[in-house]
Design an enzyme around this catalytic site. Structure first.
Site, mmCIF file in Angstrom:
data_model
loop_
_atom_site.group_PDB
_atom_site.id
_atom_site.type_symbol
_atom_site.label_atom_id
_atom_site.label_comp_id
_atom_site.label_asym_id
_atom_site.label_seq_id
_atom_site.Cartn_x
_atom_site.Cartn_y
_atom_site.Cartn_z
ATOM 1 N N LYS A 1 10.042 -7.186 -5.854
ATOM 2 C CA LYS A 1 9.177 -8.019 -5.015
ATOM 3 C C LYS A 1 9.082 -9.443 -5.577
ATOM 4 O O LYS A 1 8.467 -10.316 -4.992
ATOM 5 C CB LYS A 1 7.775 -7.410 -4.927
ATOM 6 C CG LYS A 1 7.750 -6.053 -4.200
ATOM 7 C CD LYS A 1 6.331 -5.567 -4.039
ATOM 8 C CE LYS A 1 6.235 -4.082 -3.735
ATOM 9 N NZ LYS A 1 6.633 -3.728 -2.375
ATOM 10 N N ASP B 1 -3.142 -3.113 -10.132
ATOM 11 C CA ASP B 1 -1.854 -2.995 -9.449
ATOM 12 C C ASP B 1 -1.434 -4.395 -9.010
ATOM 13 O O ASP B 1 -1.935 -4.926 -8.018
ATOM 14 C CB ASP B 1 -1.998 -2.043 -8.256
ATOM 15 C CG ASP B 1 -0.730 -1.990 -7.408
ATOM 16 O OD1 ASP B 1 0.241 -2.691 -7.738
ATOM 17 O OD2 ASP B 1 -0.733 -1.232 -6.422
ATOM 18 N N CYS C 1 2.169 1.793 4.111
ATOM 19 C CA CYS C 1 1.807 2.703 3.004
ATOM 20 C C CYS C 1 0.365 2.483 2.583
ATOM 21 O O CYS C 1 0.035 2.560 1.378
ATOM 22 C CB CYS C 1 2.745 2.544 1.808
ATOM 23 S SG CYS C 1 4.442 2.919 2.195
ATOM 24 N N HIS D 1 -2.544 0.690 -1.812
ATOM 25 C CA HIS D 1 -1.254 1.237 -1.393
ATOM 26 C C HIS D 1 -1.239 2.719 -1.788
ATOM 27 O O HIS D 1 -1.868 3.098 -2.780
ATOM 28 C CB HIS D 1 -0.165 0.467 -2.151
ATOM 29 C CG HIS D 1 1.239 0.800 -1.765
ATOM 30 N ND1 HIS D 1 1.922 1.861 -2.298
ATOM 31 C CD2 HIS D 1 2.102 0.212 -0.907
ATOM 32 C CE1 HIS D 1 3.149 1.897 -1.792
ATOM 33 N NE2 HIS D 1 3.277 0.907 -0.945
ATOM 34 N N GLN E 1 1.650 -6.921 -5.586
ATOM 35 C CA GLN E 1 1.617 -7.994 -4.577
ATOM 36 C C GLN E 1 1.038 -9.294 -5.123
ATOM 37 O O GLN E 1 0.901 -10.262 -4.378
ATOM 38 C CB GLN E 1 0.790 -7.539 -3.358
ATOM 39 C CG GLN E 1 1.373 -6.347 -2.632
ATOM 40 C CD GLN E 1 2.726 -6.626 -1.977
ATOM 41 O OE1 GLN E 1 3.153 -7.768 -1.828
ATOM 42 N NE2 GLN E 1 3.416 -5.569 -1.571
HETATM 43 N N1 7TS Z 1 1.339 -1.384 -4.990
HETATM 44 C C1 7TS Z 1 1.282 -2.230 -3.967
HETATM 45 C C2 7TS Z 1 0.049 -3.049 -3.744
HETATM 46 C C3 7TS Z 1 2.384 -2.344 -3.112
HETATM 47 O O1 7TS Z 1 2.323 -3.194 -2.099
HETATM 48 C C4 7TS Z 1 3.538 -1.554 -3.347
HETATM 49 C C5 7TS Z 1 4.723 -1.589 -2.444
HETATM 50 C C6 7TS Z 1 3.542 -0.713 -4.457
HETATM 51 C C7 7TS Z 1 2.415 -0.639 -5.252
HETATM 52 C C8 7TS Z 1 4.708 0.130 -4.821
HETATM 53 O O2 7TS Z 1 5.740 -0.654 -5.270
HETATM 54 P P1 7TS Z 1 7.184 -0.019 -5.551
HETATM 55 O O3 7TS Z 1 8.022 -1.199 -5.882
HETATM 56 O O4 7TS Z 1 7.031 0.928 -6.660
HETATM 57 O O5 7TS Z 1 7.606 0.638 -4.269
HETATM 58 N N2 7TS Z 1 4.480 -2.131 -1.171
HETATM 59 C C9 7TS Z 1 5.319 -2.151 -0.111
HETATM 60 C C10 7TS Z 1 4.994 -2.751 1.093
HETATM 61 O O6 7TS Z 1 3.948 -3.349 1.317
HETATM 62 N N3 7TS Z 1 6.022 -2.608 1.955
HETATM 63 O O7 7TS Z 1 6.982 -1.916 1.339
HETATM 64 C C11 7TS Z 1 6.566 -1.622 0.056
#
Ligand code: 7TS
Length: 406
Positions: A226, A200, A364, A123, A203
């Site tokens: 999430k 990370d 992203c 990401h 997910q």
């Molecule tokens: N890492 C991964 C693998 C992600 O999928 C996301 C967000 C992040 C980091 C960042 O997370 P945040 O909560 O700090 O924004 N992924 C997604 C997505 O797949 N669609 O919207 C956000």
């Protein structure tokens, strides 16, 4: 507890609504998950009964808020099996957690010519902070290639290490492909080269049991939103030896031990990394989300989502001209796909007309799109409350797309 989806769905008030006049089919859980009533209640209860700033009041209300906040830290520690609650830092999200490590650990330990290793399925939030660190230090970014199935190329991975490799950061599970990476094995290899690893878990954490001591990762990052918790909150786990040696990331109240104009000394872990008033309500809401997931059981959640994944993979694969992007053997409940001759944005719009929420775009993860030579994909991603009817609705929706474009 048995995973009875029909019963569990009733815990999520939002799911009962219609979208575009049709029953809502929510399949964008990788972007964010919906919240169970217990999380909504915890937020309301906190603001109605317990709201006070923490770590400073001598009065009952502040003591109560502080206890509730700190109890969640212990809950997170136990949930991911960290050695100590001091290793759990509350931040704004996975993004901020990675930025914290890049800024604090990175600027202290990375020099010109050093190499930082990431993968081709990251990401943007696990790419750009490292690029910025490289710009600031003169370090070099190395990228582990991925296979046509969307799996980590482990041979290439092993060959990428050099005496200059100083840090590895990769996704436990990919948001664009669904791939669950062999994290434990990859971490073992990195450690054999004395390279620390940031995993990370944005997910992965909502979809499987996570044990940071078993993984032996040095840092683990996740987002509450999430995983059925509030937005604006995430966790950085770090081994205490590393966190203790790192300088503060942000500075201000709560992160200090003493301040004078001559010299300021810093607070101990975890407070050193929690400058300013944190997202107290969010932390308490996240605690309710963890209790909720614990009640169902992470194994149960994983099992249920795996069943949905195989059902959906079979059904979608039967649709002519549909190509699934990301066919790794080990996946979370994420299916990215393209339909020949129809732009993903058109597909998303037509699905939306039928009350079906999916994400379309580059997720992203632009380098993943480049790797598979597609401008964008449609992505359906599952949570614990999705059911077979959601997937049937998606397939019917896609048949409608094909009819309209025929
Ligand atoms: N890492 C991964 C693998 C992600 O999928 C996301 C967000 C992040 C980091 C960042 O997370 P945040 O909560 O700090 O924004 N992924 C997604 C997505 O797949 N669609 O919207 C956000």
């Amino acid at each position: 507890m048995n995973h009875n989806v029909d019963v569990l769905r009733k815990d999520f008030p939002l799911l009962a609504q219609t979208a575009r006049g049709k029953p809502l089919v929510y399949l964008d859980n990788s972007a964010t998950s919906q919240k169970p009533q217990c999380v909504i209640d915890a937020l309301q209860h906190y603001y109605s009964h317990d709201n006070a700033n923490i770590h400073r009041g001598v009065y009952e209300l502040s003591e109560r808020a502080t206890k509730e906040y700190e109890d969640v830290r212990v809950l997170v520690q136990q949930f991911i099996n960290a050695k100590s609650a001091d290793e759990i830092i509350f931040v704004r999200g996975a993004t901020e957690a990675i930025n914290l490590v890049a800024a604090s650990y990175g600027r202290t330990n990375i020099k010109a010519q050093d190499e930082i290793m990431i993968s081709a399925m990251e990401h943007h939030s696990n790419i750009v902070p490292w690029q910025i660190l490289c710009e600031q230090t003169g370090a070099v970014l190395k990228v582990i290639p991925i296979t046509d199935e969307g799996e980590m190329d482990l041979d290439a991975y092993q060959k990428l290490f050099s005496s200059r490799t100083k840090l590895l950061a990769f996704a436990h599970a990919s948001n664009a492909l669904g791939t669950i990476n062999p994290a434990k094995e990859m971490i073992r290899i990195a450690h054999s080269h004395n390279v620390p690893v940031l995993l990370d878990g944005a997910q992965a954490f909502p979809h499987m049991p996570v044990d940071v001591q078993d993984l032996e990762c040095d840092f683990y990052v996740l987002s509450s939103h999430k995983a059925y918790g509030p937005t604006g909150l995430g966790v950085l786990y770090g081994k205490s030896e590393l966190l203790n040696a790192m300088p503060p990331y942000q500075s201000g109240g709560d992160m200090i031990e003493s301040v004078s104009f001559e010299k300021t000394t810093y607070n101990k872990l975890p407070y050193k990394f929690e400058a300013g008033t944190p997202h107290i309500a969010g932390v308490i809401g996240f605690g309710a989300a963890i209790h909720y997931m614990q009640k169902i059981g992470m194994q149960q959640i994983a099992l249920h989502e795996q069943e949905l994944l195989s059902y959906a993979t079979k059904k979608l694969s039967a649709i002519p001209d549909l190509r699934i992007i990301g066919t790794a053997k080990n996946k979370v409940g994420v299916i990215s796909f393209v339909l020949k001759g129809i732009h993903p944005h058109d597909i998303g719009t037509i699905l939306d007309d039928q009350g079906i929420a999916v994400r379309v775009g580059h997720h992203c993860a632009m380098p993943v799109m480049q790797r598979f030579n597609v401008p964008a994909t449609v992505r359906a991603s599952f949570g614990l409350y999705n059911n077979v009817s959601d997937i049937d609705a998606l397939c019917e929706g896609l048949n409608e797309v094909k009819r309209l474009f025929a």
